[in-house]
Design an enzyme around this catalytic site. Structure first.
Site, mmCIF file in Angstrom:
data_model
loop_
_atom_site.group_PDB
_atom_site.id
_atom_site.type_symbol
_atom_site.label_atom_id
_atom_site.label_comp_id
_atom_site.label_asym_id
_atom_site.label_seq_id
_atom_site.Cartn_x
_atom_site.Cartn_y
_atom_site.Cartn_z
ATOM 1 N N ASP A 1 -9.545 -0.260 -9.967
ATOM 2 C CA ASP A 1 -9.848 -1.591 -9.416
ATOM 3 C C ASP A 1 -11.352 -1.842 -9.294
ATOM 4 O O ASP A 1 -12.068 -1.084 -8.630
ATOM 5 C CB ASP A 1 -9.230 -1.741 -8.029
ATOM 6 C CG ASP A 1 -7.714 -1.705 -8.053
ATOM 7 O OD1 ASP A 1 -7.143 -1.389 -9.108
ATOM 8 O OD2 ASP A 1 -7.104 -1.967 -7.017
ATOM 9 N N GLU B 1 -0.370 -7.982 -5.999
ATOM 10 C CA GLU B 1 -1.527 -7.200 -5.565
ATOM 11 C C GLU B 1 -2.831 -7.978 -5.766
ATOM 12 O O GLU B 1 -2.939 -8.868 -6.599
ATOM 13 C CB GLU B 1 -1.607 -5.896 -6.369
ATOM 14 C CG GLU B 1 -0.329 -5.072 -6.298
ATOM 15 C CD GLU B 1 -0.519 -3.688 -6.893
ATOM 16 O OE1 GLU B 1 -0.589 -2.737 -6.116
ATOM 17 O OE2 GLU B 1 -0.602 -3.562 -8.127
#
Ligand code: FRU
Length: 424
Positions: free
Chosen positions: A53, A294
């Site tokens: 990420d 998410e």
């Protein structure tokens, strides 16, 4: 347990629903919503660590911001273990896939800097060992607060529990690079309450994470998006008419889709500094459709609210499916109603020939979409793969009304600044 619409009946706003009917419109491999093939000969940012990420430094309005001409990104990061006996297979070879799959348990926040918005130089860990209260430092958002270089890093402190926290520090630049100083005192903000958002006690597979604070361009107040699941005991949710939507004959059976209960959460700050938050009902729910929405985030464009969130094939419910990638919804006001982009919600998915090539897409206000390389097949059958753990090529996208179009591809990890702040 009531259906999603009944549950939030008396609340200030009604969550928008991503329905099973919407998801039935998902079409993998539509070239306008599919990420170009990532070649297996991709370069690796750093051979000592995996990164996934990616969180560009930005301001509260969403603009990706450089400081004194330096671009800065934060990444979830874990050491690679090519020599650790624990990650050697029977033949003594490094089992990189196992190492990669274990990364979440040792995720830490690192930062990188660059003069060109790519070819990132290694900065290091943001917080020293022992500062963060839990084992895992999961995704969030670094916010540049002012021209003194103050940064609020919002992130998720995971295991034990999952708490949205923040830690304040400062970005310091020189001619030669960037450093992060401070980041010594982590302040817990909130956790799932079991009333609006599902708790670990209600479901061992609950999700509560990925804070994305922002200033609403219309009312000027400070809010935060996050990932959650709709509150209630696992298995108790009802997938009713509203969650199913308008489906053709033969598509009424919802199977075991009551186990998929993702939502995009929102909280509002009670103070100007964002130290005191109140959770509000979710903006969007995906009960009966998908279990994970998410890293939710916004692009504010043309007076509209473009809400993006990443999701997986494996988290879809019975009877619906779609590629790993980023999905999107649009509304005229913050609290909706939200309509799925491109009819289905799919904005940028992996091609079916390389279903795991990228993930954790982040759409920036300039239409550029960054993501990381997960794994890319190296043979025709897809049985051999090369693990990534590095930045993917950036994709250029146009957002027009209720539609999006892939229009360009850029270099690996290309995250150019939208504005530069000169530090005082
Ligand atoms: C997305 C994600 C986030 C989470 C992190 C954990 O790739 O699942 O939701 O914060 O990765 O590693």
């Amino acid at each position: 347990m009531k259906t999603t619409t009944e549950k939030f009946g008396a609340t200030p706003h009604q969550p928008s629903l991503w329905t099973r009917a919407d998801a039935l419109k998902v079409r993998a491999d539509d070239p306008t919503t599919t990420q170009p093939l990532v070649s297996a000969d991709f370069p690796v940012l750093n051979n000592d660590v995996f990164i996934w990420d990616t969180m560009p430094l930005r301001d509260l309005d969403g603009n990706v911001t450089s400081v004194d001409g330096w671009s800065v990104i934060f990444t979830l990061t874990a050491d690679r273990h090519p020599n650790d006996p624990q990650y050697l297979d029977e033949d003594g070879n490094y089992d990189i896939l196992r190492d990669w799959n274990d990364r979440h348990g040792r995720a830490k926040m690192y930062y990188w800097f660059s003069r060109t918005g790519k070819n990132w130089e290694f900065g290091g860990r943001v917080m020293a060992e022992g500062v963060s209260p839990t084992a895992r430092e999961w995704a969030g958002t670094p916010i540049l607060l002012n021209d003194r270089g103050e940064v609020d890093l919002y992130y998720t402190a995971v295991t034990p529990g999952a708490t949205i926290v923040k830690v304040r520090g400062r970005v310091v630049t020189t001619e030669h690079g960037v450093s992060m100083v401070g980041f010594e005192k982590v302040k817990p903000l909130f956790e799932a309450d079991g009333n609006l958002y599902q708790t670990e006690a209600q479901n061992a597979f609950w999700g509560f994470r990925d804070p994305w604070p922002f200033r609403d361009p219309k009312d000027g107040k400070l809010y935060m998006l996050f990932e959650g699941n709709v509150a209630g005991e696992r298995g108790s949710h009802k997938v009713g008419e509203a969650e199913i939507g308008d489906v053709p004959p033969g598509y009424e059976d919802v199977g075991n889709s009551r186990f998929q209960t993702a939502c995009v959460g929102i909280a509002v700050a009670r103070d100007a500094d964002g130290d005191d938050w109140e959770m509000l009902p979710p903006l969007l729910t995906a009960v009966g459709v998908n279990d994970q929405t998410e890293r939710p985030h916004f692009v504010f464009q043309d007076g509209k609210y473009y809400l993006f969130t990443i999701s997986h094939t494996f988290t879809y419910a019975d009877g619906v499916t779609g590629p790993d990638g980023v999905y999107g919804f649009v509304a005229d006001s913050l609290f909706g109603p939200y309509v799925p982009l491109n009819g289905s919600g799919l904005v940028l998915g992996n091609p079916s020939s390389q279903p795991f090539q990228t993930y954790s897409h982040y759409v920036m206000p300039n239409g550029l979409v960054t993501s990381f390389i997960d794994s890319v097949p190296t043979d025709e059958t897809g049985t051999q793969i090369r693990v990534g753990g590095t930045e993917a090529p950036t994709v250029g996208m146009k957002i027009k009304g209720q539609q999006t179009f892939v229009v360009a591809e850029y270099d690996y990890g290309y995250i150019p600044p939208m504005l530069d702040v000169t530090l005082k």
